[in-house]
Design an enzyme around this catalytic site. Structure first.
Site, PDB file in Angstrom:
ATOM      1  N   ARG A 199       5.142 -32.855 -25.406  1.00  7.58           N
ATOM      2  CA  ARG A 199       6.456 -32.213 -25.313  1.00  7.58           C
ATOM      3  C   ARG A 199       6.322 -30.886 -24.571  1.00  7.58           C
ATOM      4  NH1 ARG A 199       8.447 -36.406 -26.271  1.00  7.58           N
ATOM      5  NH2 ARG A 199       9.766 -37.028 -28.014  1.00  7.58           N
TER       6      ARG A 199
ATOM      7  N   GLU B 251      14.386 -29.993 -20.510  1.00  6.44           N
ATOM      8  CA  GLU B 251      14.608 -31.163 -19.655  1.00  6.44           C
ATOM      9  C   GLU B 251      16.098 -31.445 -19.528  1.00  6.44           C
ATOM     10  OE1 GLU B 251      12.418 -34.499 -21.181  1.00  6.44           O
ATOM     11  OE2 GLU B 251      10.526 -33.431 -21.124  1.00  6.44           O
TER      12      GLU B 251
ATOM     13  N   HIS C 151       9.313 -37.473 -17.397  1.00 10.41           N
ATOM     14  CA  HIS C 151       9.289 -38.010 -18.765  1.00 10.41           C
ATOM     15  C   HIS C 151       9.275 -39.555 -18.784  1.00 10.41           C
ATOM     16  CE1 HIS C 151      10.391 -36.872 -23.155  1.00 10.41           C
ATOM     17  NE2 HIS C 151       9.636 -37.967 -23.119  1.00 10.41           N
TER      18      HIS C 151
ATOM     19  N   SER D 158       7.170 -43.532 -22.302  1.00  6.15           N
ATOM     20  CA  SER D 158       7.400 -44.840 -22.940  1.00  6.15           C
ATOM     21  C   SER D 158       8.227 -45.780 -22.068  1.00  6.15           C
ATOM     22  CB  SER D 158       8.106 -44.624 -24.286  1.00  6.15           C
ATOM     23  OG  SER D 158       9.377 -44.029 -24.081  1.00  6.15           O
TER      24      SER D 158
END
Ligand code: NAP
Length: 317
Positions: free
Chosen positions: A236, A265, A283, A286
């Site tokens: 993070r 962000e 980012h 995932s």
């Protein structure tokens, strides 16, 4: 049927599953909801399936309707939610661990490779047709034999360690508690961050954002790194003091950075943009179909489990 607010679009398959399981209130335009909008949209709902883009602080949580009993976060991290405020209101908070470990570790390794092997400069040179092979063209740092310091040797950190070890890296880590020998898998434990930093040719930040970890990678701690170390962050943005890291790049104390996550962000500190040694991604941790599907399904399952049993194995508060 329970009424659930789903704050961001999910993959199609997950939205289909949610519409069978709940009376679901979807965000079909994938608009970024303000805190006010979340409060407004959750009127009459029993739960919220939230994403890391909503900051559910104490003030917001205290204004949610009484009917909200669960916030199921579509992420393993929950730094966007004030857990204590939720607990005080009797709201259960859940996350999506495990299912995103492999995909995020892949990006963690990509950050290490991209920063060490001068990938931003290589891409630019190739696109501009402005390069020629030569023995000393874009000489980078080899991973084999380099020491990798992992801050936060949890699920993602351990997976990064396995891959990095197979590439010949020597693994060191710092957690608040030492792991069992099988989880350590030959890595060396450091009981302080400073000790870890001092042996990290490459640092991989993998711990959660919390009150304890905000700006942990700061001016003072960066000084413990060996000169010319590489700093990567797949966890993070809040964990890194950007000004301190940018200053370290400027001074060549830090050779390169690999970043997937940022404070504030989708903005990022513009100071990074002037460095060709900054390998920066938006980012993506995932972001694979398999993982985002599994995360969406798990976030839905968490709500179903909670309403069926009154508890949930992925509860975090
Ligand atoms: P995890 O299994 O809970 O691992 C977290 C590790 O951090 C644990 O080993 C923990 O050990 C350590 N830790 C926690 N607080 C610490 C502190 N104050 N100082 C030092 N170490 C500390 O979590 P995970 O599943 O690996 O996920 C880690 C983080 O990755 C998430 O919280 C999330 O923010 C981030 N993430 C990012 C992406 C992305 O898209 N880039 C995707 C998924 C996850 P101790 O408790 O012993 O300290």
């Amino acid at each position: 049927m329970k009424k659930i607010l789903i704050t961001r679009r999910l993959l199609k398959e997950c939205e289909e599953k949610a519409s069978k399981a709940f009376d679901a209130n979807f965000n079909s335009n994938d608009e970024l909801y303000t805190q006010k909008k979340v409060i407004e949209m959750s009127q009459g709902c029993d739960g919220i399936l939230s994403s890391l883009t909503e900051k559910l602080d104490a003030e917001t949580i205290n204004k949610l309707p009484e009917s909200i009993k669960i916030i199921s976060n579509f992420a393993v991290g929950f730094g966007n939610i004030d857990l204590d405020a939720a607990k005080k209101r009797g709201i259960v908070v859940t996350n999506t661990p495990d299912v995103l470990t492999d995909a995020t570790a892949e990006i963690g390794i990509l950050l290490i490779l991209g920063a060490c092997r001068r990938v931003p400069e290589g891409i630019q040179g190739a696109k501009d047709c402005n390069w020629k092979w030569s023995a000393d063209y874009l000489i980078g740092k080899q991973l084999t034999g380099a020491r990798l310091g992992i801050l936060g040797m949890g699920r993602i950190g351990q997976k990064i360690a396995i891959v990095a070890k197979s590439l010949g890296m020597i693994i060191h880590y710092h957690n608040r508690s030492k792991l069992s020998a099988d989880k350590e898998n030959g890595a060396t434990y450091h009981d302080s961050l400073k000790s870890l930093m001092s042996v990290s040719d490459v640092l991989s930040v993998c711990c959660p954002a919390s009150n304890e970890t905000i700006n942990l990678i700061n001016k003072e701690n960066i000084e413990y790194l060996p000169k010319g170390a590489v700093v990567t962050n797949v966890a993070r943005g809040d964990i890194v003091d950007d000004d301190a890291l940018i200053d370290a790049l400027e001074r060549r104390k830090v050779y390169a950075v690999g970043l997937d996550v940022y404070k504030g962000e989708p903005n990022l500190n513009p100071g990074y943009l002037k460095f060709k040694q900054a390998f920066i991604l938006p980012h993506l941790g995932s972001a694979t179909k398999e993982t985002r599907t599994a995360m969406g399904n798990l976030a839905i399952d968490n709500i179903e489990e909670f309403f069926k049993t009154g508890n949930c194995k992925n509860r975090v508060n």
